[in-house]
Design an enzyme around this catalytic site. Structure first.
Site, mmCIF file in Angstrom:
data_model
loop_
_atom_site.group_PDB
_atom_site.id
_atom_site.type_symbol
_atom_site.label_atom_id
_atom_site.label_comp_id
_atom_site.label_asym_id
_atom_site.label_seq_id
_atom_site.Cartn_x
_atom_site.Cartn_y
_atom_site.Cartn_z
ATOM 1 N N GLU A 111 0.842 -1.212 0.000
ATOM 2 C CA GLU A 111 0.000 0.000 0.000
ATOM 3 C C GLU A 111 0.870 1.253 0.000
ATOM 4 O OE1 GLU A 111 -3.236 -0.103 -0.588
ATOM 5 O OE2 GLU A 111 -2.998 -2.268 -0.630
ATOM 6 N N TRP B 67 1.716 1.879 -3.467
ATOM 7 C CA TRP B 67 0.675 2.565 -4.262
ATOM 8 C C TRP B 67 0.826 4.077 -4.121
ATOM 9 C CZ3 TRP B 67 -2.473 1.298 -8.074
ATOM 10 C CH2 TRP B 67 -2.826 -0.041 -8.254
ATOM 11 N N TRP C 202 -20.592 12.400 -19.229
ATOM 12 C CA TRP C 202 -20.984 12.522 -17.817
ATOM 13 C C TRP C 202 -22.290 13.286 -17.708
ATOM 14 C CZ3 TRP C 202 -18.053 9.381 -15.187
ATOM 15 C CH2 TRP C 202 -16.700 9.234 -15.495
ATOM 16 N N ASN D 143 -10.515 3.014 3.152
ATOM 17 C CA ASN D 143 -10.143 2.850 1.740
ATOM 18 C C ASN D 143 -11.150 2.027 0.940
ATOM 19 O OD1 ASN D 143 -8.230 2.978 -0.560
ATOM 20 N ND2 ASN D 143 -8.146 0.769 -0.210
ATOM 21 N N TRP E 86 -15.679 12.073 -12.342
ATOM 22 C CA TRP E 86 -14.827 11.774 -11.183
ATOM 23 C C TRP E 86 -14.195 13.033 -10.596
ATOM 24 C CZ3 TRP E 86 -9.654 13.078 -11.838
ATOM 25 C CH2 TRP E 86 -9.212 13.262 -13.159
ATOM 26 N N TRP F 202 -9.078 8.353 -7.594
ATOM 27 C CA TRP F 202 -10.281 8.680 -8.375
ATOM 28 C C TRP F 202 -10.163 8.179 -9.806
ATOM 29 C CZ3 TRP F 202 -15.094 9.659 -7.283
ATOM 30 C CH2 TRP F 202 -15.395 10.042 -5.970
#
Ligand SMILES: Cc1cc2nc3c(=O)[nH]c(=O)nc-3n(C[C@H](O)[C@H](O)[C@H](O)COP(=O)(O)OP(=O)(O)OC[C@H]3O[C@@H](n4cnc5c(N)ncnc54)[C@H](O)[C@@H]3O)c2cc1C
Length: 470
Positions: free
Chosen positions: A264, A267, A295, A330, A348, A371
């Site tokens: 993690e 990431w 959208w 998360n 987003w 996102w």
């Protein structure tokens, strides 16, 4: 050197601070400076909870510096003007600071450095925020990685530095200059009434205690518990890493044995590298074809999502946790992000902005990365990820404990009903004290219908995309 400045930014700690340590090693006196940056404070996505965390961290470090023969100087304005001006006034020989990777910070630091050099003052920049620099994790043909797994293999194989010692003595306080640390209100930020700051204790001491507590109690079970939002199974270190109350090397040193946790941390590094190599992601989809996604402009549904009133309990629980704590688990971040983009078909970037406004850990690189991952527009491209909020809820909050904590209207609803309370018969609604449509909303959209709409829209911009359902 006789006197230098350490320019604090997102590195609000005295231990293992690369630039600060180098400054103290190089000079007899270090003037610690923080500049409240008018450009950052006036950005529409800077929210009061994050500013509060920053100011509390500054207050804490101000005290720690005072106890170590120093004095924090707080400036206010444009750093491109304020830092060179103060450096000249204080007659320093150099300004030390840690490297930042955000597009704005890169431009700012280049300008500040150039202006300092024009005045004959050295600008000294250090690597501090990451375990590996973007230039050191590249493919065999020297290109940045856009897929996480090979990035991780390259990243994990690199040697990691040990933390540096704490700076104990600043060599004497600089005579009064600048103001003290202001209150949020004084710089135009009022904490939202639904935000509860008691959820956090900002600062270096608290960060260290949190890391120690995590290592002692949760780290060993992290891979089993990290996806369960009802369990306090993750570190909650994110705001401390955002403001540098603790360093990534301190975290890594104590957690290196916990492989899932380290992945993690990787990431986080991955997203910083992405932002460095492709700064355009700040404003647009990383995948060019996804810039043409259709959208909906639907302020009413967006508002229901923000308030936690969608009729999807797991989504609403997450959005209410965000409002109250300035933080969200998360797993639930992924669920609410999928819901906004795939069920409500809202861009987003609306979600990204709302998160930045309300998170205490709001951080451009991981927030944008998270996102774009959820919206399927970013790096690590995969088939469209469409989360089924009801299945996610059953899988990761089977007893409904997380939902019950945040959606109190559902507190008496039993586990078998809590994930889809709108399916309760009228007598059940009465029995459990929750009338749908009165006490808690019916779902504002039908996931089964919206999933199809999302698939069509994603297919329209990428013909070969096959959906993958979670
Ligand atoms: C839509 C979305 C938005 C997000 N926005 C942010 C944000 O603004 N700021 C932020 O720090 N994180 C963000 N994340 C990543 C992640 O959700 C948080 O870092 C994590 O929930 C913080 O809790 P923790 O410290 O207990 O994490 P832990 O599980 O204890 O992880 C330890 C640390 O690893 C890093 N980390 C963990 N998961 C991720 C991840 N998926 N991506 C990047 N880094 C990770 C964080 O620095 C975290 O503090 C976002 C994720 C999504 C899906």
């Amino acid at each position: 050197m006789k006197r230098v400045i350490h320019w604090f930014r997102r590195d609000l700690r005295l231990t293992d601070n690369a630039a600060l340590y180098a400054a103290r090693s190089a000079a007899a006196q270090v003037i610690p400076v923080f500049c409240l940056d008018d450009h950052i404070l006036s950005r529409p996505d800077v929210g009061a909870p994050r500013v509060w965390f920053l100011l509390e961290s500054l207050r804490e470090i101000e005290g720690r510096i005072a106890a170590r023969n120093g004095r924090l100087v707080v400036l206010r304005g444009k750093p491109e003007e304020e830092i060179p001006r103060f450096a000249r006034e204080a007659k320093v020989e150099a300004v030390f600071f840690n490297r930042d990777y955000e597009p704005y910070a890169r431009r700012r630091d280049e300008t500040v450095s150039a202006r300092l050099e024009e005045s004959g003052i050295q600008a000294r920049c250090f690597s501090d925020l990451l375990l590996a620099e973007p230039e050191s994790v590249l493919t065999a043909d020297a290109r940045p990685y856009s897929v996480f797994t090979p990035f991780f293999r390259a990243w994990i194989s690199l040697p990691k530095q040990e933390p540096l010692p704490e700076v104990q003595d600043f060599g004497g306080p600089f005579p009064a200059a600048g103001g003290g640390v202001p209150d949020s209100f004084d710089i135009g930020f009022t904490l939202p009434s639904d935000f509860d700051p008691s959820a956090w204790k900002p600062g270096e001491d608290a960060a260290r205690r949190r890391l120690d507590a995590f290592v002692e109690t949760c780290a060993a079970a992290y891979d089993r518990q990290r996806d369960l939002p009802a369990v306090d199974g993750t570190s909650r270190l994110s705001p401390y890493l955002k403001f540098g109350n603790i360093s990534i090397r301190q975290v890594y040193q104590k957690t290196a044995a916990f492989a899932k946790f380290v992945s993690e941390l990787a990431w986080r590094e991955f997203y910083f590298h992405v932002l460095w190599h492709w700064p355009e992601v700040e404003h647009s989809a990383w995948q060019p074809q996804k810039r043409h996604l259709q959208w909906d402009d639907d302020p009413e549904r967006l508002e229901a999502w923000k308030k936690g009133m969608t009729g999807y309990p797991i989504v609403d629980a997450g959005m209410r946790q965000l409002l109250t704590e300035g933080w969200m688990h998360n797993r639930v971040r992924m669920v609410v992000a999928s819901f906004l983009t795939k069920d409500l078909h809202i861009n987003w970037q609306e979600g990204e902005r709302h998160f930045m406004l309300r998170l205490v850990d709001g951080d451009l690189a991981p927030n944008n990365g998270g996102w774009q991952w959820a919206a399927g527009t970013g790096v690590d491209p995969r088939p469209i990820r469409i989360f089924n909020p009801w299945l996610q809820s059953r899988r990761y909050d089977p007893e409904g404990a997380y939902i019950r904590r945040w959606v109190t209207e559902l507190s008496a609803v039993p586990p078998e009903r809590i994930h889809e309370p709108h399916l309760m018969a009228a007598d059940e609604q009465r029995r459990y004290g929750c009338i749908i449509g009165r006490d808690y909303p019916a779902p504002i959209v039908d996931h089964h219908v919206e999933r199809q709409v999302a698939m069509e829209r994603y297919r329209a911009v990428r013909q070969d995309a096959q959906p993958s359902l979670f």
